[in-house]
Structure formats: C-alpha cells, structure tokens
Design a protein around this motif. Sequence first.
Motif, mmCIF file in Angstrom:
data_model
loop_
_atom_site.group_PDB
_atom_site.id
_atom_site.type_symbol
_atom_site.label_atom_id
_atom_site.label_comp_id
_atom_site.label_asym_id
_atom_site.label_seq_id
_atom_site.Cartn_x
_atom_site.Cartn_y
_atom_site.Cartn_z
ATOM 1 N N PRO A 89 0.854 -1.138 0.050
ATOM 2 C CA PRO A 89 0.125 0.179 0.103
ATOM 3 C C PRO A 89 0.993 1.384 0.048
ATOM 4 O O PRO A 89 2.087 0.935 0.061
ATOM 5 C CB PRO A 89 -0.789 -0.180 1.346
ATOM 6 C CG PRO A 89 0.052 -0.896 2.205
ATOM 7 C CD PRO A 89 0.822 -1.882 1.333
ATOM 8 N N ALA A 90 0.209 2.281 -0.179
ATOM 9 C CA ALA A 90 0.918 3.736 -0.123
ATOM 10 C C ALA A 90 1.553 3.827 1.322
ATOM 11 O O ALA A 90 1.213 3.469 2.391
ATOM 12 C CB ALA A 90 -0.206 4.708 -0.398
ATOM 13 N N ALA A 126 19.155 -9.783 -20.771
ATOM 14 C CA ALA A 126 20.296 -9.181 -20.430
ATOM 15 C C ALA A 126 21.358 -9.757 -19.196
ATOM 16 O O ALA A 126 22.124 -9.047 -18.905
ATOM 17 C CB ALA A 126 19.948 -7.569 -20.202
ATOM 18 N N GLU A 127 20.607 -10.806 -18.618
ATOM 19 C CA GLU A 127 21.123 -11.289 -17.412
ATOM 20 C C GLU A 127 21.209 -10.390 -16.316
ATOM 21 O O GLU A 127 22.062 -10.580 -15.509
ATOM 22 C CB GLU A 127 22.286 -12.094 -17.749
ATOM 23 C CG GLU A 127 22.326 -13.432 -18.606
ATOM 24 C CD GLU A 127 23.313 -14.121 -18.551
ATOM 25 O OE1 GLU A 127 24.529 -13.662 -18.501
ATOM 26 O OE2 GLU A 127 23.305 -15.385 -19.004
ATOM 27 N N ALA A 128 20.208 -9.444 -16.226
ATOM 28 C CA ALA A 128 20.047 -8.397 -15.442
ATOM 29 C C ALA A 128 19.002 -8.960 -14.285
ATOM 30 O O ALA A 128 18.865 -10.095 -14.413
ATOM 31 C CB ALA A 128 19.892 -7.031 -15.879
ATOM 32 N N ILE A 129 18.855 -8.019 -13.251
ATOM 33 C CA ILE A 129 17.622 -8.351 -12.540
ATOM 34 C C ILE A 129 16.800 -7.389 -12.291
ATOM 35 O O ILE A 129 17.131 -6.127 -12.614
ATOM 36 C CB ILE A 129 17.815 -8.838 -10.904
ATOM 37 C CG1 ILE A 129 18.621 -7.796 -10.284
ATOM 38 C CG2 ILE A 129 18.715 -10.179 -11.071
ATOM 39 C CD1 ILE A 129 18.777 -7.984 -8.727
ATOM 40 N N GLY A 130 15.346 -7.650 -12.228
ATOM 41 C CA GLY A 130 14.388 -6.296 -12.421
ATOM 42 C C GLY A 130 13.336 -6.477 -11.131
ATOM 43 O O GLY A 130 12.907 -7.441 -10.636
ATOM 44 N N ILE A 131 13.410 -5.072 -10.358
ATOM 45 C CA ILE A 131 12.657 -5.118 -9.326
ATOM 46 C C ILE A 131 11.678 -4.063 -9.530
ATOM 47 O O ILE A 131 11.754 -2.840 -9.930
ATOM 48 C CB ILE A 131 13.551 -4.631 -8.220
ATOM 49 C CG1 ILE A 131 14.678 -5.637 -7.718
ATOM 50 C CG2 ILE A 131 12.553 -4.395 -6.866
ATOM 51 C CD1 ILE A 131 15.662 -5.029 -7.061
ATOM 52 N N HIS A 132 10.262 -4.363 -9.643
ATOM 53 C CA HIS A 132 9.014 -3.583 -10.333
ATOM 54 C C HIS A 132 8.245 -3.182 -9.130
ATOM 55 O O HIS A 132 7.754 -4.236 -8.340
ATOM 56 C CB HIS A 132 8.593 -4.392 -11.302
ATOM 57 C CG HIS A 132 9.340 -4.976 -12.238
ATOM 58 N ND1 HIS A 132 9.794 -4.221 -13.336
ATOM 59 C CD2 HIS A 132 10.125 -6.103 -12.564
ATOM 60 C CE1 HIS A 132 10.760 -4.741 -14.151
ATOM 61 N NE2 HIS A 132 10.837 -5.907 -13.646
ATOM 62 N N VAL A 133 7.813 -2.066 -8.819
ATOM 63 C CA VAL A 133 7.034 -1.764 -7.782
ATOM 64 C C VAL A 133 5.767 -1.496 -8.021
ATOM 65 O O VAL A 133 5.457 -0.811 -9.220
ATOM 66 C CB VAL A 133 7.756 -0.151 -7.302
ATOM 67 C CG1 VAL A 133 6.853 0.285 -5.891
ATOM 68 C CG2 VAL A 133 9.119 -0.371 -6.929
ATOM 69 N N LEU A 134 4.688 -1.992 -7.241
ATOM 70 C CA LEU A 134 3.286 -1.844 -7.631
ATOM 71 C C LEU A 134 2.622 -1.171 -6.118
ATOM 72 O O LEU A 134 2.881 -1.898 -5.183
ATOM 73 C CB LEU A 134 2.864 -3.089 -8.020
ATOM 74 C CG LEU A 134 1.107 -3.212 -8.314
ATOM 75 C CD1 LEU A 134 0.711 -2.513 -9.612
ATOM 76 C CD2 LEU A 134 0.798 -4.670 -8.476
ATOM 77 N N GLU A 135 1.594 -0.418 -6.315
ATOM 78 C CA GLU A 135 0.638 -0.048 -5.137
ATOM 79 C C GLU A 135 -0.528 -0.910 -5.242
ATOM 80 O O GLU A 135 -1.201 -0.838 -6.142
ATOM 81 C CB GLU A 135 0.341 1.451 -5.121
ATOM 82 C CG GLU A 135 -0.401 1.785 -4.090
ATOM 83 C CD GLU A 135 -0.441 3.481 -3.943
ATOM 84 O OE1 GLU A 135 -1.550 3.814 -3.596
ATOM 85 O OE2 GLU A 135 0.432 4.029 -4.230
ATOM 86 N N SER A 136 -0.330 -1.790 -4.351
ATOM 87 C CA SER A 136 -1.279 -2.956 -4.287
ATOM 88 C C SER A 136 -2.668 -2.499 -3.997
ATOM 89 O O SER A 136 -3.876 -3.166 -4.520
ATOM 90 C CB SER A 136 -0.929 -4.113 -3.033
ATOM 91 O OG SER A 136 -0.865 -3.596 -1.871
ATOM 92 N N THR A 137 -3.018 -1.492 -3.122
ATOM 93 C CA THR A 137 -4.284 -1.158 -2.968
ATOM 94 C C THR A 137 -4.987 -0.263 -3.979
ATOM 95 O O THR A 137 -6.286 0.158 -3.807
ATOM 96 C CB THR A 137 -4.467 -0.218 -1.609
ATOM 97 O OG1 THR A 137 -3.470 0.571 -1.629
ATOM 98 C CG2 THR A 137 -4.267 -1.258 -0.126
ATOM 99 N N ALA A 138 -4.299 0.053 -5.165
ATOM 100 C CA ALA A 138 -4.811 0.849 -6.036
ATOM 101 C C ALA A 138 -5.428 0.242 -7.097
ATOM 102 O O ALA A 138 -6.025 0.743 -8.166
ATOM 103 C CB ALA A 138 -3.620 1.770 -6.857
ATOM 104 N N HIS A 139 -5.373 -1.219 -7.071
ATOM 105 C CA HIS A 139 -5.864 -2.062 -8.132
ATOM 106 C C HIS A 139 -6.713 -3.291 -7.736
ATOM 107 O O HIS A 139 -6.638 -3.726 -6.356
ATOM 108 C CB HIS A 139 -4.528 -2.561 -9.047
ATOM 109 C CG HIS A 139 -3.705 -1.431 -9.248
ATOM 110 N ND1 HIS A 139 -4.039 -0.459 -10.218
ATOM 111 C CD2 HIS A 139 -2.248 -1.253 -8.989
ATOM 112 C CE1 HIS A 139 -2.842 0.416 -10.287
ATOM 113 N NE2 HIS A 139 -1.883 -0.208 -9.348
ATOM 114 N N ASP A 140 -7.490 -3.804 -8.543
ATOM 115 C CA ASP A 140 -8.482 -4.760 -8.230
ATOM 116 C C ASP A 140 -7.684 -5.988 -8.398
ATOM 117 O O ASP A 140 -6.628 -6.114 -8.891
ATOM 118 C CB ASP A 140 -9.731 -4.967 -9.037
ATOM 119 C CG ASP A 140 -9.520 -4.952 -10.446
ATOM 120 O OD1 ASP A 140 -8.370 -5.534 -11.044
ATOM 121 O OD2 ASP A 140 -10.315 -4.584 -11.288
#
Length: 205
Positions: free
Chosen positions: A24-25, A160-174
């Motif tokens: 959440p925020a 690219a054999e990199a790593i990705g870290i992706h941020v999401l605001e959970s309470t903003a979506h169904d």
Amino acid sequence: MYELGPEFDNNALEPGTNLLVSGPALSGKRRLAFEALAYGGNNGEGCVIVTTRDSSDRVLTDFNSLLESPDDANLGIVDCVTKHQGRSANDTDQVKYTSSPMDMTGIGIKFSEFVEEFYTNRGVKQNRVVMDSLSTLLMYSDLQTVFRFMHVLTSRIEDAEAIGIHVLESTAHDDETLNTLKQLFDGIVTVDEDRSVSMQLPGTA
C-alpha cells in the motif's frame, strides 16, 4: 548471482530474475526496491531506474543517499515525468527523458540504451533495474497495454542477465489486475502497512 542485501535477508537471485514489490501507499516499498538497487550499485553493478512517478531530480536525491560513492556509480535514470509536466529537458549521460508514462516505446528504447552502454562500453556485466511504478503506468494505459509492455521489459531484463525489481501499489488495483500482472514475475515481495515484509523468492523455501 545477485545478492540483495540485508533488507532482503541476504537472499540472492539468479541472473534474469524479475521481482514484484507490492504494498500500500507509504509502506516503504519504493525504498526497499532502492535498497536492493543500491546494494548492487555499491558493489560496482549497473543501476537503471525507470521513474514514472517522480522526477529524476527527486530520484537522484533519494537514491544517492543510499550510495557510498554516488559519483562513482553506474547509474541511469529513465525520467517519464519531467517532460510530461511541461518542463523542457535534454538527455544526459545519467538521465534520459521520455514524453510521458504513456510513451512505453520510448521507455523501452531508453532503458535498452543504458543497459547497452553499461554492458558494452563500461564492461559492467551485472545490472539491476527498478521500475517505479507499474501503478502509474496503469493510470494512463489499460491493463492489456501495460501487460504487453511489461512482458517485453521483463524479457529484455532476462535476456540481459540483469535483475528487475518492479514496484506496484497494491491497494490501487483490483484483484484481477494484480493477478494478471503477477504472472510476469519470478518472485513477489509484499510490504504491509506496518512495513513488515514477506518474500516469495525463486530458489528459496
């Protein structure tokens, strides 16, 4: 392997892994993602931040505070905010601009330019990427469009054999939106309102 540092219980990820950091925020999820990025940056790895939420000036201030030697860091920022706010800006070695969070083609191109620069020109073979945040993309585009874009982006990170870290605001979506997007990621880190963290990481029990 990519070590994530103490904030992630010193777990490590295989190259090509994509993580979703959801919460959440005001739960500290963005800082958590930045901590994992900075852990690599402090060990000479490349760091790319795609910001759809804050300007590059704000991101630089916040991220540099986590680095031991900011001037020595291999850092690239894809800024999707500044031009969208009507301010003029020109690309630099450290910051590349897109017209808005809707310009997903531009985001992909600028991201790839940084990874290519780090890998080919600087000899930086390990790179970390933070996307902050998916929720902003979903404010401007529909779920299908964002899903397609993120499928491409996570695939590029894997290639690219990199790593990705992706941020999401959970309470903003169904739930449907959350469940659809979760399919794209190898692991999920959940941050609660009290800032407690639970992790489902690949390769860990």
